[in-house]
Scaffold this motif. Structure first.
Motif, PDB file in Angstrom:
ATOM      1  N   ALA A 218       0.854  -1.193   0.000  1.00 41.33           N
ATOM      2  CA  ALA A 218       0.000   0.000   0.000  1.00 41.33           C
ATOM      3  C   ALA A 218       0.886   1.237   0.000  1.00 41.33           C
ATOM      4  CB  ALA A 218      -0.908  -0.002   1.222  1.00 41.33           C
ATOM      5  N   PRO A 219       0.959   1.981  -1.098  1.00 41.31           N
ATOM      6  CA  PRO A 219       1.789   3.181  -1.158  1.00 41.31           C
ATOM      7  C   PRO A 219       1.193   4.300  -0.320  1.00 41.31           C
ATOM      8  CG  PRO A 219       0.475   2.995  -3.145  1.00 41.31           C
ATOM      9  CD  PRO A 219       0.227   1.741  -2.359  1.00 41.31           C
ATOM     10  N   THR A 220       1.774   5.487  -0.391  1.00 40.53           N
ATOM     11  CA  THR A 220       1.252   6.614   0.395  1.00 40.53           C
ATOM     12  C   THR A 220      -0.014   7.153  -0.265  1.00 40.53           C
ATOM     13  OG1 THR A 220       2.763   8.100  -0.788  1.00 40.53           O
ATOM     14  CG2 THR A 220       3.472   7.292   1.366  1.00 40.53           C
ATOM     15  N   ASP A 221      -1.068   6.396  -0.104  1.00 39.48           N
ATOM     16  CA  ASP A 221      -2.376   6.701  -0.679  1.00 39.48           C
ATOM     17  C   ASP A 221      -3.278   7.185   0.455  1.00 39.48           C
ATOM     18  OD1 ASP A 221      -4.381   5.699  -3.187  1.00 39.48           O
ATOM     19  OD2 ASP A 221      -5.288   5.723  -1.196  1.00 39.48           O
ATOM     20  N   ASN A 222      -3.893   8.350   0.295  1.00 35.66           N
ATOM     21  CA  ASN A 222      -4.674   8.935   1.392  1.00 35.66           C
ATOM     22  C   ASN A 222      -5.918   8.132   1.733  1.00 35.66           C
ATOM     23  OD1 ASN A 222      -3.178  11.537   1.933  1.00 35.66           O
ATOM     24  ND2 ASN A 222      -3.509  11.704  -0.279  1.00 35.66           N
ATOM     25  N   THR A 223      -6.554   7.556   0.738  1.00 31.38           N
ATOM     26  CA  THR A 223      -7.753   6.753   0.997  1.00 31.38           C
ATOM     27  C   THR A 223      -7.396   5.492   1.770  1.00 31.38           C
ATOM     28  OG1 THR A 223      -8.820   7.603  -1.007  1.00 31.38           O
ATOM     29  CG2 THR A 223      -9.692   5.552  -0.090  1.00 31.38           C
ATOM     30  N   ILE A 224      -6.331   4.831   1.352  1.00 30.03           N
ATOM     31  CA  ILE A 224      -5.908   3.608   2.042  1.00 30.03           C
ATOM     32  C   ILE A 224      -5.376   3.937   3.435  1.00 30.03           C
ATOM     33  CG2 ILE A 224      -4.408   1.583   1.944  1.00 30.03           C
ATOM     34  CD1 ILE A 224      -6.669   1.682  -0.157  1.00 30.03           C
ATOM     35  N   ALA A 225      -4.642   5.035   3.560  1.00 33.48           N
ATOM     36  CA  ALA A 225      -4.132   5.438   4.873  1.00 33.48           C
ATOM     37  C   ALA A 225      -5.288   5.687   5.844  1.00 33.48           C
ATOM     38  CB  ALA A 225      -3.264   6.679   4.748  1.00 33.48           C
ATOM     39  N   THR A 226      -6.335   6.346   5.352  1.00 30.86           N
ATOM     40  CA  THR A 226      -7.506   6.611   6.191  1.00 30.86           C
ATOM     41  C   THR A 226      -8.193   5.313   6.599  1.00 30.86           C
ATOM     42  OG1 THR A 226      -7.842   8.712   5.034  1.00 30.86           O
ATOM     43  CG2 THR A 226      -9.697   7.859   6.313  1.00 30.86           C
ATOM     44  N   GLY A 227      -8.238   4.356   5.680  1.00 28.88           N
ATOM     45  CA  GLY A 227      -8.911   3.083   5.947  1.00 28.88           C
ATOM     46  C   GLY A 227      -7.983   1.968   6.395  1.00 28.88           C
ATOM     47  N   MET A 228      -6.782   2.328   6.842  1.00 35.56           N
ATOM     48  CA  MET A 228      -5.802   1.315   7.216  1.00 35.56           C
ATOM     49  C   MET A 228      -6.280   0.358   8.310  1.00 35.56           C
ATOM     50  SD  MET A 228      -2.943   0.274   6.102  1.00 35.56           S
ATOM     51  CE  MET A 228      -2.100  -1.210   6.668  1.00 35.56           C
ATOM     52  N   PRO A 229      -7.029   0.806   9.308  1.00 32.51           N
ATOM     53  CA  PRO A 229      -7.539  -0.166  10.286  1.00 32.51           C
ATOM     54  C   PRO A 229      -8.381  -1.270   9.645  1.00 32.51           C
ATOM     55  CG  PRO A 229      -7.712   2.049  11.161  1.00 32.51           C
ATOM     56  CD  PRO A 229      -7.310   2.198   9.715  1.00 32.51           C
ATOM     57  N   THR A 230      -9.143  -0.910   8.608  1.00 29.77           N
ATOM     58  CA  THR A 230      -9.948  -1.918   7.911  1.00 29.77           C
ATOM     59  C   THR A 230      -9.056  -2.861   7.116  1.00 29.77           C
ATOM     60  OG1 THR A 230     -11.796  -0.372   7.716  1.00 29.77           O
ATOM     61  CG2 THR A 230     -11.806  -2.271   6.243  1.00 29.77           C
ATOM     62  N   VAL A 231      -8.057  -2.292   6.427  1.00 32.55           N
ATOM     63  CA  VAL A 231      -7.096  -3.127   5.691  1.00 32.55           C
ATOM     64  C   VAL A 231      -6.464  -4.138   6.638  1.00 32.55           C
ATOM     65  CG1 VAL A 231      -4.942  -3.163   4.372  1.00 32.55           C
ATOM     66  CG2 VAL A 231      -6.571  -1.296   4.032  1.00 32.55           C
ATOM     67  N   ALA A 232      -5.990  -3.664   7.775  1.00 31.54           N
ATOM     68  CA  ALA A 232      -5.298  -4.518   8.742  1.00 31.54           C
ATOM     69  C   ALA A 232      -6.231  -5.573   9.327  1.00 31.54           C
ATOM     70  CB  ALA A 232      -4.703  -3.661   9.847  1.00 31.54           C
ATOM     71  N   MET A 233      -7.459  -5.188   9.618  1.00 32.41           N
ATOM     72  CA  MET A 233      -8.425  -6.132  10.198  1.00 32.41           C
ATOM     73  C   MET A 233      -8.601  -7.362   9.309  1.00 32.41           C
ATOM     74  SD  MET A 233     -12.493  -5.511  10.899  1.00 32.41           S
ATOM     75  CE  MET A 233     -12.842  -5.440   9.117  1.00 32.41           C
ATOM     76  N   VAL A 234      -8.775  -7.124   8.010  1.00 32.75           N
ATOM     77  CA  VAL A 234      -9.000  -8.235   7.079  1.00 32.75           C
ATOM     78  C   VAL A 234      -7.699  -8.969   6.770  1.00 32.75           C
ATOM     79  CG1 VAL A 234      -9.819  -8.874   4.786  1.00 32.75           C
ATOM     80  CG2 VAL A 234     -10.952  -7.024   6.043  1.00 32.75           C
TER      81      VAL A 234
END
Length: 319
Positions: A218-234
């Motif tokens: 995941a690069p320095t993407d603002n949408t992914i950074a904001t949703g990182m807890p969701t990324v990590a959870m899954v």
């Protein structure tokens, strides 16, 4: 005679007061358009304000800061940009590429400094990163993408396929994706793209990668950074390691990164602002600035490594 002297004293005192008023320091108006709240962007704003303070520009005394958050919405970023221009700001700071594009489209006269923008020239903000040529300059958060991809191979020497997770609407992410693909070839990794258009799609997209790839980048993407807890959870619950573009994403559940210090980046932007406010520099001739290579730092989330059952390579423990 006495009345004449008193009258002259009154006139003199009034003149003195008027002279004092005329010399009163002007309060400088600085507008800030930040795309969204997350660790990296927040740190860059704090660094900017602290650098101004260090130089004697203190909010509430000689500067007034209008700090606005666009909630990761381009229409809101555009509205904020128009407001800051109409309010007659002396300088505008734009944090993240979409916010920078909104401000740059709103004025060609007010000095604009951008930060947390990967490639200002590639995003159409300046004529070139060396010679901006207009009212926009600032700092780039270009990260060592090659080193980040190499990091995957150090943690996972048997990895074959990696998904690069990003928001398709962010031009800064697309630039990094191309860099990641080039690096992946060098390390014999197959790179597939996994895109979202907003944070609501993150959970489903990450879930779709389970069992199909060996890791996520995941690069320095603002949408992914904001949703990182969701990324990590899954991802973490499915033993799928996530390698990130910056430290804040690692702290929010990613495994590791080689990244930059966003507070330092914001400080560097603040130093540029001081030069502009003091008329010591002009955006047209002020090159886009970068943090030096020796300031890249390794960040590893040891709790996540333990959860994933991944051993931290010995060579990295020594760094």
């Amino acid at each position: 005679m006495r009345r004449t002297i008193i009258a002259l004293l009154v006139v003199a005192m009034a003149g003195s007061l008027l002279a004092g008023c005329s010399k009163k320091e002007k309060v400088i108006k600085i507008g800030v358009n930040q795309l969204v709240r997350h660790d990296a962007l927040d740190a860059s704003y704090k660094g900017f304000v602290d650098a101004l303070k260090e130089a004697g520009y203190i909010e509430g005394e000689n500067i007034e800061i209008d700090y606005q958050i666009a909630q990761n919405d381009q229409a809101t970023a555009n509205t904020i940009a128009t407001k800051l221009v109409n309010d007659g700001c002396d300088l505008i700071l734009a944090i993240a590429t979409p916010a920078a594009q909104a401000v740059a489209n709103a004025t060609k006269d007010i000095p604009i400094l951008v930060t947390a923008v990967t490639d200002p020239a590639g995003s159409g903000l300046v004529e070139s990163n060396e010679k901006p040529g207009g009212n926009v300059s600032g700092t780039s958060d270009l990260t060592p993408v090659r080193k980040q991809i190499e990091l995957i191979t150090k943690f996972l020497p048997d990895a074959k396929k990696v998904a690069v997770l990003y928001c398709s609407a962010e031009s800064n992410s697309k630039i990094q994706v191309e860099m990641a693909k080039e690096a992946a070839k060098e390390f014999n990794l197959e790179m597939i793209e996994a895109t979202v258009s907003n944070t609501n799609e993150i959970e489903q997209v990450v879930q779709s990668l389970v069992g199909k790839v060996d890791a996520i980048y995941a690069p320095t993407d603002n949408t992914i950074a904001t949703g990182m807890p969701t990324v990590a959870m899954v991802a973490n619950s499915n033993k799928l390691p996530v390698f990130c573009g910056e430290e804040g994403m690692v702290n929010n559940g990613g495994l590791a990164t080689y990244g930059i210090d966003y507070y330092r980046l914001g400080w560097l932007t603040g130093e540029q602002a001081v030069k502009i406010l003091r008329k010591e520099a002009d955006t047209a001739t002020m090159p886009i600035a970068y943090l030096p290579d020796d300031e890249y730092t390794l960040t590893v989330n040891e709790e996540v490594a333990k959860q994933l059952g991944i051993e931290i390579p010995e060579e990295l423990l020594e760094q």
